[in-house]
Scaffold this active site. Structure first.
Site, PDB file in Angstrom:
ATOM      1  N   LYS A 109       1.974   2.679  25.908  1.00 20.94           N
ATOM      2  CA  LYS A 109       2.358   3.617  24.845  1.00 20.94           C
ATOM      3  C   LYS A 109       3.284   4.721  25.377  1.00 20.94           C
ATOM      4  O   LYS A 109       4.176   5.177  24.668  1.00 20.94           O
ATOM      5  CB  LYS A 109       1.128   4.190  24.154  1.00 20.94           C
ATOM      6  CG  LYS A 109       0.451   5.331  24.851  1.00 20.94           C
ATOM      7  CD  LYS A 109      -0.623   5.972  23.988  1.00 20.94           C
ATOM      8  CE  LYS A 109      -1.451   6.971  24.778  1.00 20.94           C
ATOM      9  NZ  LYS A 109      -0.726   8.112  25.299  1.00 20.94           N
TER      10      LYS A 109
ATOM     11  N   CYS B  15      -2.358   3.908  28.631  1.00 21.36           N
ATOM     12  CA  CYS B  15      -1.290   4.879  28.917  1.00 21.36           C
ATOM     13  C   CYS B  15       0.099   4.264  29.079  1.00 21.36           C
ATOM     14  O   CYS B  15       0.996   4.577  28.314  1.00 21.36           O
ATOM     15  CB  CYS B  15      -1.655   5.691  30.151  1.00 21.36           C
ATOM     16  SG  CYS B  15      -3.064   6.765  29.848  1.00 21.36           S
TER      17      CYS B  15
ATOM     18  N   ARG C  67      -7.647  -1.749  26.233  1.00 17.98           N
ATOM     19  CA  ARG C  67      -6.443  -1.451  25.460  1.00 17.98           C
ATOM     20  C   ARG C  67      -5.224  -2.102  26.133  1.00 17.98           C
ATOM     21  O   ARG C  67      -4.988  -1.901  27.318  1.00 17.98           O
ATOM     22  CB  ARG C  67      -6.251   0.075  25.337  1.00 17.98           C
ATOM     23  CG  ARG C  67      -7.256   0.696  24.396  1.00 17.98           C
ATOM     24  CD  ARG C  67      -7.107   2.195  24.286  1.00 17.98           C
ATOM     25  NE  ARG C  67      -7.805   2.906  25.328  1.00 17.98           N
ATOM     26  CZ  ARG C  67      -8.026   4.243  25.327  1.00 17.98           C
ATOM     27  NH1 ARG C  67      -7.576   4.987  24.338  1.00 17.98           N
ATOM     28  NH2 ARG C  67      -8.675   4.816  26.312  1.00 17.98           N
TER      29      ARG C  67
ATOM     30  N   PHE D  29      -3.504  13.364  34.869  1.00 16.70           N
ATOM     31  CA  PHE D  29      -3.018  12.237  35.675  1.00 16.70           C
ATOM     32  C   PHE D  29      -4.139  11.332  36.184  1.00 16.70           C
ATOM     33  O   PHE D  29      -3.905  10.479  37.024  1.00 16.70           O
ATOM     34  CB  PHE D  29      -2.197  12.761  36.861  1.00 16.70           C
ATOM     35  CG  PHE D  29      -0.976  13.529  36.435  1.00 16.70           C
ATOM     36  CD1 PHE D  29       0.190  12.877  36.063  1.00 16.70           C
ATOM     37  CD2 PHE D  29      -0.999  14.915  36.362  1.00 16.70           C
ATOM     38  CE1 PHE D  29       1.309  13.587  35.640  1.00 16.70           C
ATOM     39  CE2 PHE D  29       0.111  15.633  35.947  1.00 16.70           C
ATOM     40  CZ  PHE D  29       1.279  14.967  35.586  1.00 16.70           C
TER      41      PHE D  29
HETATM   42  N1  LIG Z   1      -7.284   7.210  29.386  1.00 19.62           N
HETATM   43  C1  LIG Z   1      -6.538   7.593  30.414  1.00 19.62           C
HETATM   44  O1  LIG Z   1      -6.588   7.030  31.497  1.00 19.62           O
HETATM   45  C2  LIG Z   1      -5.601   8.768  30.263  1.00 19.62           C
HETATM   46  C3  LIG Z   1      -5.053   9.347  31.418  1.00 19.62           C
HETATM   47  C4  LIG Z   1      -4.195  10.438  31.268  1.00 19.62           C
HETATM   48  C5  LIG Z   1      -3.872  10.897  30.014  1.00 19.62           C
HETATM   49  N2  LIG Z   1      -4.399  10.301  28.899  1.00 19.62           N
HETATM   50  C6  LIG Z   1      -4.070  10.847  27.596  1.00 19.62           C
HETATM   51  O2  LIG Z   1      -5.168  11.633  27.153  1.00 19.62           O
HETATM   52  C7  LIG Z   1      -5.308  11.532  25.729  1.00 19.62           C
HETATM   53  C8  LIG Z   1      -6.705  11.040  25.387  1.00 19.62           C
HETATM   54  O3  LIG Z   1      -6.848   9.729  25.895  1.00 19.62           O
HETATM   55  P1  LIG Z   1      -8.274   9.000  25.998  1.00 19.62           P
HETATM   56  O4  LIG Z   1      -8.047   7.741  26.717  1.00 19.62           O
HETATM   57  O5  LIG Z   1      -9.282   9.976  26.483  1.00 19.62           O
HETATM   58  O6  LIG Z   1      -8.537   8.725  24.431  1.00 19.62           O
HETATM   59  P2  LIG Z   1      -9.875   8.189  23.742  1.00 19.62           P
HETATM   60  O7  LIG Z   1      -9.442   7.406  22.589  1.00 19.62           O
HETATM   61  O8  LIG Z   1     -10.784   7.606  24.764  1.00 19.62           O
HETATM   62  O9  LIG Z   1     -10.587   9.550  23.213  1.00 19.62           O
HETATM   63  C9  LIG Z   1     -10.076  10.352  22.218  1.00 19.62           C
HETATM   64  C10 LIG Z   1     -11.256  11.003  21.495  1.00 19.62           C
HETATM   65  O10 LIG Z   1     -10.765  11.981  20.571  1.00 19.62           O
HETATM   66  C11 LIG Z   1     -11.628  11.982  19.443  1.00 19.62           C
HETATM   67  N3  LIG Z   1     -10.974  12.658  18.312  1.00 19.62           N
HETATM   68  C12 LIG Z   1      -9.962  12.225  17.528  1.00 19.62           C
HETATM   69  N4  LIG Z   1      -9.667  13.159  16.614  1.00 19.62           N
HETATM   70  C13 LIG Z   1     -10.489  14.214  16.823  1.00 19.62           C
HETATM   71  C14 LIG Z   1     -10.644  15.482  16.199  1.00 19.62           C
HETATM   72  N5  LIG Z   1      -9.893  15.867  15.172  1.00 19.62           N
HETATM   73  N6  LIG Z   1     -11.608  16.305  16.673  1.00 19.62           N
HETATM   74  C15 LIG Z   1     -12.395  15.937  17.711  1.00 19.62           C
HETATM   75  N7  LIG Z   1     -12.265  14.752  18.344  1.00 19.62           N
HETATM   76  C16 LIG Z   1     -11.343  13.906  17.900  1.00 19.62           C
HETATM   77  C17 LIG Z   1     -11.914  10.508  19.227  1.00 19.62           C
HETATM   78  O11 LIG Z   1     -13.071  10.320  18.413  1.00 19.62           O
HETATM   79  C18 LIG Z   1     -12.090  10.023  20.668  1.00 19.62           C
HETATM   80  O12 LIG Z   1     -13.443  10.093  21.076  1.00 19.62           O
HETATM   81  C19 LIG Z   1      -4.188  10.606  25.274  1.00 19.62           C
HETATM   82  O13 LIG Z   1      -3.091  11.376  24.903  1.00 19.62           O
HETATM   83  C20 LIG Z   1      -3.867   9.819  26.510  1.00 19.62           C
HETATM   84  O14 LIG Z   1      -2.552   9.349  26.530  1.00 19.62           O
HETATM   85  C21 LIG Z   1      -5.262   9.253  29.002  1.00 19.62           C
END
Ligand SMILES: NC(=O)c1ccc[n+]([C@@H]2O[C@H](COP(=O)([O-])OP(=O)(O)OC[C@H]3O[C@@H](n4cnc5c(N)ncnc54)[C@H](O)[C@@H]3O)[C@@H](O)[C@H]2O)c1
Length: 440
Positions: A269, A266, A334, A155
Site C-alpha cells: 500500500k 505496508c 495482508r 518503522f
Molecule cells: N503493521 C505494521 O507493520 C506497520 C508498521 C509501520 C507503520 N504502520 C502503519 O500504522 C498504521 C496502523 O497499522 P496497523 O497495522 O496497526 O493497522 P491495524 O489494522 O492492525 O489496526 C488499526 C486499528 O485501528 C482501529 N480503528 C479504526 N478506526 C478507529 C477509530 N475511529 N477509533 C479508534 N480505533 C479505530 C481498528 O479497529 C484497528 O484495530 C497504518 O497507517 C500502517 O501503515 C504499520
C-alpha cells in the site's frame, strides 16, 4: 506521561505497550469493542512475539488500560497518538477516513492543550488536514485550546515489533514547535539511551521519510527478484549472485533475497500510495511503478513453475503448502503471496492442504474465506500426506530443518517448490528431491 493511543492494532498495541513498559500511563483506544473486551480480559488479538507477556505485565502494574471511549481517555492525556489504519483506497491513494475521523473526535473531545501525533503512515500534507479538522471542531465549540500536530512515522517490523520499538534505529519527529519536540523527546528518550536516535525535521519531511524508507526496501526486493528472473533464463543462480553482490558494503546483504515478492500491510500500500502522491503532483514515478509491476508478477512465479511442470489444468493434483503468513513471526496475511498462489492453483482445479504455525485463522476467516478445495491442518507433515508436491512459502524457523525422509515418504513424489526468500535447504537435490526455487 499520560499517553493515549487511538487504534489498537499491530502498531497501536505495540507502541502503547512499550510506552507503558517505560513507566508511562497508557490507554489504548479502539472502536472495535470486541477487541477492547478481549484486551481487557488479557487476550491479545494478534500474534506478535513477546507482546502478550508485556501486555499482561503492564495491565497488572496498572500502566496499561484499554477503552472504546476516546472522549474519556483523552481528558487527562499529555499526548494522543493516531495509529489507525490507512488502507489502500480504490485509486491507490492512502484512505485517510479513519485518521480524519479520529482527528474530528479529538477536536470534539479535547478539554486542554494536547500534542496530537500522527503515527499512521500518511501522505505528505496529512498533518495539515488533521490540524484543520481538529481546529474546525474547536471553532464550532468556540474553544481556543491550543494543540500541536506532530508526525512520528513508525518503522517497526511485524514479527520483531517489540524489539524494534524498544531499540529503534531512529525516532523520526516532524514538528512545528519547540514545545512539541520537547514533549516527544521526553517520551522517547528512554528508548534512545545508548546513542542519539532522535531525529527532528519538518512535518512534511517526516511524512515523506516513511514512504521513502518503504519504497527503498521494496525497490531492493523487486530489483533482486528481477535479477533472479534473469538468472533463471541465463543459467545463473540468484542465490550465489546475492552473496556475490551483498559482500559489497554499499549494497549489503539485507533485502536482496530472491523470493515470491513482498506482501504485508505496508509495502504494497505504501508503494502504491507514493506513486499516487507523485501523480497528484504531476510527477510520473517510473521507478516506483516498475517496483510494483515486478512485485505483482513475482507473486505468481512459483505458480508458473508448477504450471510448467504439471500443465495448465491442475485437476486431480494436490499441493501441501507450508506457510501462509506474508513473513515469519506474524499471523498477518495482508497481501501475502500465498493468497495469490493458492487462488491461482485452485482456479486451475488443484486441491490445497495448508499449514501455518499462526496464520490459519486469518486464512480461514478472511483472506481465503469461501475458497473451495483448501483443507487446513495443524501439523506440517499432515499437509503433505498424499500430496503431489510440497510448496514452501514462508520462512518460519520450524521449516528450516525438516525431516526430509518423512517428507519423501508422505508425498506421492519427492518434489518441492520453494518460494521462501531467506532459506535454501542444504543439499536438497542430493536427498533425492526434484527441487524448484526462485532464481535458479
Ligand atoms: N503493521 C505494521 O507493520 C506497520 C508498521 C509501520 C507503520 N504502520 C502503519 O500504522 C498504521 C496502523 O497499522 P496497523 O497495522 O496497526 O493497522 P491495524 O489494522 O492492525 O489496526 C488499526 C486499528 O485501528 C482501529 N480503528 C479504526 N478506526 C478507529 C477509530 N475511529 N477509533 C479508534 N480505533 C479505530 C481498528 O479497529 C484497528 O484495530 C497504518 O497507517 C500502517 O501503515 C504499520
Amino acid at each position: 506521561m499520560k499517553v493515549v493511543i487511538v487504534g489498537s492494532g499491530y502498531v497501536g498495541l505495540v507502541s502503547g505497550t512499550c510506552f507503558a513498559e517505560m513507566g508511562n500511563t497508557v490507554t489504548c483506544v479502539d472502536i472495535d469493542a470486541e477487541k477492547i473486551e478481549k484486551l481487557n480480559n488479557g487476550i491479545i488479538p494478534i500474534y506478535e512475539p513477546g507482546l502478550e507477556a508485556m501486555v499482561l505485565k503492564n495491565i497488572d502494574r496498572k500502566n496499561l488500560f484499554f477503552s472504546t471511549s476516546l472522549k474519556d481517555s483523552i481528558q487527562s492525556a499529555d499526548i494522543v497518538f493516531i495509529a489507525v489504519g490507512t488502507p489502500m483506497g480504490d485509486d491507490g491513494a492512502a484512505d485517510l477516513q479513519y485518521v480524519l475521523a479520529v482527528a474530528k473526535e479529538i477536536g470534539q473531545a479535547m478539554n486542554h492543550s494536547l500534542v496530537v501525533v500522527d503515527k499512521s503512515t500518511v501522505p505528505v500534507g496529512t498533518a495539515d488536514k488533521v490540524k484543520a479538522t481538529i481546529q474546525q471542531e474547536l471553532d464550532t465549540r468556540g474553544s481556543d485550546i491550543s494543540f500541536d500536530v506532530v508526525s512520528n512515522p513508525e518503522f517497526l517490523k511485524e514479527g520483531a515489533a517489540i524489539n524494534d520499538f524498544m531499540k529503534p534505529d531512529r525516532v523520526v519527529i516532524g514538528a512545528e514547535t519547540q514545545l512539541a519536540i520537547v514533549k516527544m523527546k521526553e517520551l522517547y528518550i528512554p528508548f534512545c539511551m545508548s546513542h542519539e536516535r532522535f531525529i527532528t525535521m519538518d512535518v512534511r519531511s517526516a511524512e515523506m521519510t516513511k514512504y521513502a524508507a518503504n519504497a527503498m526496501l521494496a525497490t531492493k526486493i523487486s530489483f533482486m527478484n528481477e535479477v533472479a528472473n534473469i538468472c533463471e533464463r541465463v543459467g545463473a543462480d540468484a542465490n550465489q549472485v546475492r552473496i556475490g553482490i551483498g559482500s559489497d558494503a554499499r549494497i549489503g546483504y539485507s533485502f536482496i533475497y530472491p523470493g515470491c515478492g513482498y506482501g504485508g500491510s505496508c509495502f504494497p500500500k505504501d508503494v502504491k500510495a507514493l506513486k499516487k502522491i507523485a501523480q497528484e503532483h504531476d510527477y510520473n514515478a517510473k521507478l516506483i511503478t516498475a517496483v510494483e509491476d515486478v512485485n505483482d508478477a513475482q507473486k505468481l512465479v512459483i505458480a508458473e513453475k508448477i504450471i510448467q511442470k504439471y500443465g495448465d489444468d491442475l485437476t486431480g493434483k494436490t499441493f501441501g503448502i507450508w506457510g501462509l503468513a506474508f513473513k515469519p513471526g506474524t499471523d498477518d496475511m495482508r497481501e501475502a503471496p500465498a493468497i495469490y498462489i493458492i487462488k491461482e492453483l485452485v482456479s486451475r482445479g488443484a486441491k490445497i492442504i495448508a499449514y501455518d504455525p499462526k496464520a490459519i485463522d486469518e486464512a480461514k476467516g478472511h483472506y481465503l474465506k469461501g475458497i473451495q478445495n483448501i483443507t487446513y491442518v495443524t501439523s506440517k507433515y499432515q499437509a503433505l500426506e498424499n500430496a503431489d508436491a510440497m510448496i514452501l512459502l514462508t520462512e518460519w524457523k520450524e521449516f528450516r530443518s525438516p525431516d526430509f525422509e518423512e517428507i519423501a515418504k508422505l508425498l506421492k513424489q519427492a518434489i518441492i517448490f520453494d518460494g521462501r526468500n531467506q532459506y535454501i535447504a542444504y543439499n536438497i537435490e542430493e536427498k533425492g528431491f526434484e527441487y524448484y526455487r526462485i532464481g535458479k
